[in-house]
Design an enzyme around this catalytic site. Sequence first.
Site, PDB file in Angstrom:
ATOM      1  CG  ASP A  12     -12.982  15.156 -56.401  1.00  0.00           C
ATOM      2  OD1 ASP A  12     -12.551  15.267 -55.041  1.00  0.00           O
ATOM      3  OD2 ASP A  12     -14.103  14.488 -56.555  1.00  0.00           O
ATOM      4  CD  GLN A  13     -10.336  10.976 -53.059  1.00  0.00           C
ATOM      5  OE1 GLN A  13     -11.794  11.176 -52.778  1.00  0.00           O
ATOM      6  NE2 GLN A  13      -9.932   9.869 -52.971  1.00  0.00           N
ATOM      7  CB  CYS A  52     -16.453  16.007 -52.042  1.00  0.00           C
ATOM      8  SG  CYS A  52     -15.381  14.714 -52.864  1.00  0.00           S
ATOM      9  CG  HIS A 106     -20.396  16.825 -54.409  1.00  0.00           C
ATOM     10  ND1 HIS A 106     -21.677  16.059 -53.722  1.00  0.00           N
ATOM     11  CD2 HIS A 106     -19.465  15.873 -54.186  1.00  0.00           C
ATOM     12  CE1 HIS A 106     -21.230  14.794 -53.375  1.00  0.00           C
ATOM     13  NE2 HIS A 106     -20.135  14.694 -53.659  1.00  0.00           N
ATOM     14  CG  ASP A 298     -12.151  18.237 -53.136  1.00  0.00           C
ATOM     15  OD1 ASP A 298     -11.301  17.707 -53.426  1.00  0.00           O
ATOM     16  OD2 ASP A 298     -13.166  17.740 -53.423  1.00  0.00           O
ATOM     17  CG  HIS A 299     -10.766  15.940 -50.170  1.00  0.00           C
ATOM     18  ND1 HIS A 299     -10.534  14.736 -50.732  1.00  0.00           N
ATOM     19  CD2 HIS A 299     -12.056  16.195 -50.557  1.00  0.00           C
ATOM     20  CE1 HIS A 299     -11.449  14.283 -51.485  1.00  0.00           C
ATOM     21  NE2 HIS A 299     -12.551  15.091 -51.343  1.00  0.00           N
TER      22      HIS A 299
END
Length: 492
Positions: A12-13, A52, A106, A298-299
């Site tokens: 994540d991130q 997200c 999420h 995701d990013h």
Amino acid sequence: MTRTNVLLLMTDQQRADSVGCFGSPVVETPNLDWLASQGTIFTQAYTPSPSCIPARAALLTGQKPWNTGILGMGRGQGPMGVGFAHTLPGELAKAGYHTQGVGKMHFYPQRTLNGFHHTVLDESGREEDPGFVSDYRKWFQRHKDGDYDITDHGIGWNSWMARPYHAPEHLHPTNWTVNESIEFLKRRDPAKPFFLKTSFARPHSPYDAPAYYFDLYANGGKAIPAPYKGEWASMHDDPEEAARPDAWRGVRSDEEIRRARAGYYGSITHIDHQIGRLLTYMQKIGELDRTLIVFVSDHGDMLGDHNLWRKTYAYDGSARVPLIVRPPRAWGKPARAVVDTPAVLQDLMPTVLDFLGLPIPDTVDGISLKPLMEGKSVGREYIHGEHSTCYSEEQEMQYMTDGKRKYVWLPRIGREQLFDISRDFREERDLSADGDWREELDVWRKRLVAELEPRGAGLTDGGRLVSQAGKPFLVSPRYRERLEASPYKWMS
């Protein structure tokens, strides 16, 4: 039926330049580097929407954000919801796979499955359903040895602050995520191939790596890189916002930035070591060599680049992600170890289905990356991404890139940017006002108009981009369609 398993490793991130095999001279990721040595690195992989929920919806469905109906987080976007016609775990379940999601999904409602047979959840601090408590929080409460909770270190879920984890390392959510992934492998249906999504909640803030990993970067003598500062970055020098402990922009001190990066990099090495633990177990039970493995995030995270923090931006720190695809060892190494053709998250569903010889639903917008790994062309020139207003109208954006140039449009402040990322990967020089680049700027502007014109959403008018200043927030009609078809009241 093929016996090929699928393991989707997701962070994540995590920005692309925070992995050793993607060129980081600082971050230690030996297990990911090893996977990459057996597969293909996609150097120009991007998220279609760098936050997200929209990014994960695109990966889940193989659809671009306009077609999932989720263009961002907040401001009319709401939660992910349900009602997708086809999802990656759903298609694999129909094909006879035992599917399991572990960690951060999420989803909303939070216990919805969206095609999985079962999920075991770590949703960080999100408790959105009445009575919802994550599986990780329940486990933490049972196993802790004192009167403390999961974030008693005092750092928020979107903060730039950092410090070592406050509890014993074995209680960290990164360890738990691998614990539960291994537990699934022990208890799965052995008569079926499996699809396992191991979804880590880090390195997303809080930047709370366990002490060993935090110290590896904070006190281990490593040269933490300074943030990139574009000639244009002063537009984000916002003292009032910077004073917030969860600021999305503004100037922080060199020491604060260095500490944030130490915590962030430490979280990544911690994840890498835990991935190694999972791969070791898979090797032990004889499943590693017959498993298709995909690693992605995701990013990204700006980490102070251009006076920005967190995500949602078109700049590479936020929008470019690490992507590694490793076929089962029995299939041999791919023809291409490195691919620089642009890829995007909605490509992962058709890629996995293509590898397994399964049909790709006609709702899918992405393309299979398998031909690129085999040395073939797919005819893609560029990719498109976007994000609606979240923190401020100033950061709503549309972008396009071919991996060499990047065009950015900020529709609510009427500003364009153009970067030659083949030479200026730091995105420090905005070329949009440079007369020598006028023709190329016009090419990219027309490409974005062609992308947005079919929507009929007021973003274009007669071949021009139209300022969105003062206009209602953009909402895709697909979002409303799914709401109306859903039995859940998941959008107000």
